[in-house]
Scaffold this motif. Structure first.
Motif, PDB file in Angstrom:
ATOM      1  N   TYR A 179       0.842  -1.201   0.000  1.00 14.01           N
ATOM      2  CA  TYR A 179       0.000   0.000   0.000  1.00 14.01           C
ATOM      3  C   TYR A 179       0.875   1.248   0.000  1.00 14.01           C
ATOM      4  CZ  TYR A 179      -4.514   2.321   0.774  1.00 14.01           C
ATOM      5  OH  TYR A 179      -5.657   3.074   0.625  1.00 14.01           O
ATOM      6  N   ALA A 180       1.904   1.243   0.848  1.00 12.12           N
ATOM      7  CA  ALA A 180       2.807   2.385   0.912  1.00 12.12           C
ATOM      8  C   ALA A 180       3.511   2.600  -0.417  1.00 12.12           C
ATOM      9  CB  ALA A 180       3.846   2.172   2.013  1.00 12.12           C
ATOM     10  N   ALA A 181       3.959   1.508  -1.032  1.00 12.44           N
ATOM     11  CA  ALA A 181       4.655   1.609  -2.321  1.00 12.44           C
ATOM     12  C   ALA A 181       3.748   2.215  -3.386  1.00 12.44           C
ATOM     13  CB  ALA A 181       5.148   0.232  -2.756  1.00 12.44           C
ATOM     14  N   GLU A 182       2.483   1.836  -3.370  1.00  7.66           N
ATOM     15  CA  GLU A 182       1.550   2.382  -4.364  1.00  7.66           C
ATOM     16  C   GLU A 182       1.292   3.862  -4.122  1.00  7.66           C
ATOM     17  OE1 GLU A 182      -0.344   2.282  -7.815  1.00  7.66           O
ATOM     18  OE2 GLU A 182       0.621   0.517  -6.925  1.00  7.66           O
ATOM     19  N   LEU A 183       1.160   4.260  -2.858  1.00  4.27           N
ATOM     20  CA  LEU A 183       0.978   5.680  -2.559  1.00  4.27           C
ATOM     21  C   LEU A 183       2.175   6.497  -3.013  1.00  4.27           C
ATOM     22  CD1 LEU A 183      -0.622   6.002   1.009  1.00  4.27           C
ATOM     23  CD2 LEU A 183      -1.705   6.258  -1.216  1.00  4.27           C
ATOM     24  N   VAL A 184       3.370   5.976  -2.771  1.00  2.00           N
ATOM     25  CA  VAL A 184       4.582   6.673  -3.206  1.00  2.00           C
ATOM     26  C   VAL A 184       4.575   6.841  -4.722  1.00  2.00           C
ATOM     27  CG1 VAL A 184       7.092   6.470  -3.419  1.00  2.00           C
ATOM     28  CG2 VAL A 184       5.987   5.993  -1.227  1.00  2.00           C
ATOM     29  N   THR A 185       4.222   5.791  -5.441  1.00  2.00           N
ATOM     30  CA  THR A 185       4.183   5.856  -6.907  1.00  2.00           C
ATOM     31  C   THR A 185       3.156   6.872  -7.381  1.00  2.00           C
ATOM     32  OG1 THR A 185       4.882   3.547  -7.114  1.00  2.00           O
ATOM     33  CG2 THR A 185       3.757   4.519  -9.006  1.00  2.00           C
ATOM     34  N   ILE A 186       1.982   6.851  -6.767  1.00  2.00           N
ATOM     35  CA  ILE A 186       0.901   7.755  -7.178  1.00  2.00           C
ATOM     36  C   ILE A 186       1.302   9.215  -6.978  1.00  2.00           C
ATOM     37  CG2 ILE A 186      -1.415   8.568  -6.546  1.00  2.00           C
ATOM     38  CD1 ILE A 186      -2.084   5.591  -5.936  1.00  2.00           C
ATOM     39  N   PHE A 187       1.789   9.540  -5.783  1.00  3.95           N
ATOM     40  CA  PHE A 187       2.073  10.952  -5.500  1.00  3.95           C
ATOM     41  C   PHE A 187       3.401  11.413  -6.085  1.00  3.95           C
ATOM     42  CE2 PHE A 187      -1.321  10.244  -2.407  1.00  3.95           C
ATOM     43  CZ  PHE A 187      -2.107  11.350  -2.705  1.00  3.95           C
ATOM     44  N   ASP A 188       4.295  10.493  -6.351  1.00  4.71           N
ATOM     45  CA  ASP A 188       5.501  10.874  -7.083  1.00  4.71           C
ATOM     46  C   ASP A 188       5.116  11.299  -8.499  1.00  4.71           C
ATOM     47  OD1 ASP A 188       8.413  11.086  -7.111  1.00  4.71           O
ATOM     48  OD2 ASP A 188       8.348   9.476  -8.582  1.00  4.71           O
ATOM     49  N   ALA A 189       4.221  10.537  -9.111  1.00  3.64           N
ATOM     50  CA  ALA A 189       3.763  10.881 -10.454  1.00  3.64           C
ATOM     51  C   ALA A 189       2.918  12.154 -10.453  1.00  3.64           C
ATOM     52  CB  ALA A 189       2.964   9.717 -11.039  1.00  3.64           C
ATOM     53  N   ALA A 190       2.121  12.327  -9.398  1.00  2.00           N
ATOM     54  CA  ALA A 190       1.210  13.472  -9.344  1.00  2.00           C
ATOM     55  C   ALA A 190       1.924  14.791  -9.092  1.00  2.00           C
ATOM     56  CB  ALA A 190       0.166  13.241  -8.248  1.00  2.00           C
ATOM     57  N   THR A 191       3.090  14.731  -8.464  1.00  2.00           N
ATOM     58  CA  THR A 191       3.753  15.975  -8.063  1.00  2.00           C
ATOM     59  C   THR A 191       4.975  16.355  -8.916  1.00  2.00           C
ATOM     60  OG1 THR A 191       5.093  14.745  -6.449  1.00  2.00           O
ATOM     61  CG2 THR A 191       3.063  15.753  -5.649  1.00  2.00           C
ATOM     62  N   ARG A 192       5.637  15.389  -9.482  1.00  2.00           N
ATOM     63  CA  ARG A 192       6.920  15.713 -10.101  1.00  2.00           C
ATOM     64  C   ARG A 192       6.769  16.551 -11.370  1.00  2.00           C
ATOM     65  NH1 ARG A 192       7.322   9.901 -11.478  1.00  2.00           N
ATOM     66  NH2 ARG A 192       6.981   9.664 -13.719  1.00  2.00           N
ATOM     67  N   SER A 193       7.777  17.345 -11.610  1.00  2.17           N
ATOM     68  CA  SER A 193       7.772  18.209 -12.794  1.00  2.17           C
ATOM     69  C   SER A 193       8.110  17.385 -14.028  1.00  2.17           C
ATOM     70  CB  SER A 193       8.796  19.331 -12.646  1.00  2.17           C
ATOM     71  OG  SER A 193      10.102  18.804 -12.613  1.00  2.17           O
ATOM     72  N   GLU A 194       7.787  17.902 -15.193  1.00  2.00           N
ATOM     73  CA  GLU A 194       8.012  17.154 -16.427  1.00  2.00           C
ATOM     74  C   GLU A 194       9.499  16.878 -16.667  1.00  2.00           C
ATOM     75  OE1 GLU A 194       6.202  19.103 -19.715  1.00  2.00           O
ATOM     76  OE2 GLU A 194       4.165  18.915 -18.921  1.00  2.00           O
ATOM     77  N   GLY A 195      10.360  17.743 -16.135  1.00  2.00           N
ATOM     78  CA  GLY A 195      11.785  17.573 -16.341  1.00  2.00           C
ATOM     79  C   GLY A 195      12.440  16.641 -15.338  1.00  2.00           C
ATOM     80  N   THR A 196      11.650  16.087 -14.388  1.00  3.86           N
ATOM     81  CA  THR A 196      12.203  15.214 -13.370  1.00  3.86           C
ATOM     82  C   THR A 196      11.943  13.770 -13.752  1.00  3.86           C
ATOM     83  OG1 THR A 196      11.735  16.872 -11.690  1.00  3.86           O
ATOM     84  CG2 THR A 196      12.212  14.646 -10.922  1.00  3.86           C
ATOM     85  N   HIS A 197      12.995  13.010 -13.921  1.00  7.67           N
ATOM     86  CA  HIS A 197      12.852  11.613 -14.325  1.00  7.67           C
ATOM     87  C   HIS A 197      13.697  10.736 -13.417  1.00  7.67           C
ATOM     88  CE1 HIS A 197      10.819  12.945 -17.974  1.00  7.67           C
ATOM     89  NE2 HIS A 197      11.818  13.776 -18.197  1.00  7.67           N
ATOM     90  N   GLY A 198      13.504   9.454 -13.549  1.00 12.00           N
ATOM     91  CA  GLY A 198      14.335   8.506 -12.823  1.00 12.00           C
ATOM     92  C   GLY A 198      13.890   8.316 -11.399  1.00 12.00           C
ATOM     93  N   SER A 199      14.716   7.604 -10.630  1.00 15.30           N
ATOM     94  CA  SER A 199      14.368   7.260  -9.261  1.00 15.30           C
ATOM     95  C   SER A 199      14.636   8.404  -8.304  1.00 15.30           C
ATOM     96  CB  SER A 199      15.163   6.017  -8.821  1.00 15.30           C
ATOM     97  OG  SER A 199      16.535   6.275  -8.888  1.00 15.30           O
TER      98      SER A 199
END
Length: 199
Positions: A179-199
């Protein structure tokens, strides 16, 4: 050790024991059933001992709330201190919060009971402080170009609601790590800028 220091240590230890017993009773029996008599019985002391350490039930409930919030700080803050960027800090805040729920289910159950009952409105400031800390991470990420531009207040509320869902999931016996891993994935995608890639 001077006797007054010893007395102070014993006093603090007894108060802490009573708070932990209150947490157990509230989590197991509900707030309405968590009388001072029942809590004292759980602690194996007289009601008079409990009222000696706490003026009334309201003061004891406030100390329960303080204990759970302090526990959250103790649990998550060391993890946050090791992060090197707002993006990492957000990830750790999310995963650390869910890990906290799994590690201390009774404490969080008691807090939920209290906030759903008579002490909820009195402790709104504590929620605001937590949201302020989260907002600081989000704004720092925007300032550094790691996060896209979004309404920070809306994102804070969305994250808070998602964590409420995580607490319900974990409290119901669900696995914390996926559950935690999925939340991290969701909000990482929701917040990061278009120029931010990778881990």
């Amino acid at each position: 050790m001077p006797s007054d220091a010893t007395d102070s240590f014993i006093h603090i230890a007894r108060r802490n024991q009573l708070v932990e017993c209150a947490i157990e009773v509230i989590a197991e029996d509900g707030l309405a059933q968590a009388s001072t008599v029942r809590i004292a019985r759980r602690a194996k002391v007289s009601r008079g001992v409990l009222t000696y350490h706490f003026h009334d039930r309201a003061e004891l409930l406030d100390q329960v709330i303080t204990r759970v919030y302090d526990l959250g700080v103790e649990f998550i803050q060391p993890l946050m201190a090791e992060t090197e960027s707002p993006r990492d800090a957000l990830r750790v805040f999310l995963s650390g919060s869910v890990s906290l729920y799994a590690a201390y289910p009774q404490h969080l159950a008691a807090l939920t009971e209290i906030f759903a009952g008579e002490r909820g409105r009195d402790n709104a400031q504590r929620h605001r402080q937590e949201e302020s800390d989260l907002a600081e991470i989000l704004r720092a990420g925007q300032d550094q170009g790691q996060f896209r531009q979004f309404d920070v207040a809306v994102m804070c509320e969305t994250i808070r609601r998602a964590l409420d869902g995580a607490l319900k999931h974990v409290s119901g016996g669900g696995a914390a790590e996926p559950y935690a891993a999925e939340l991290v994935t969701i909000f990482d995608a929701a917040t990061r800028s278009e120029g931010t890639h990778g881990s």
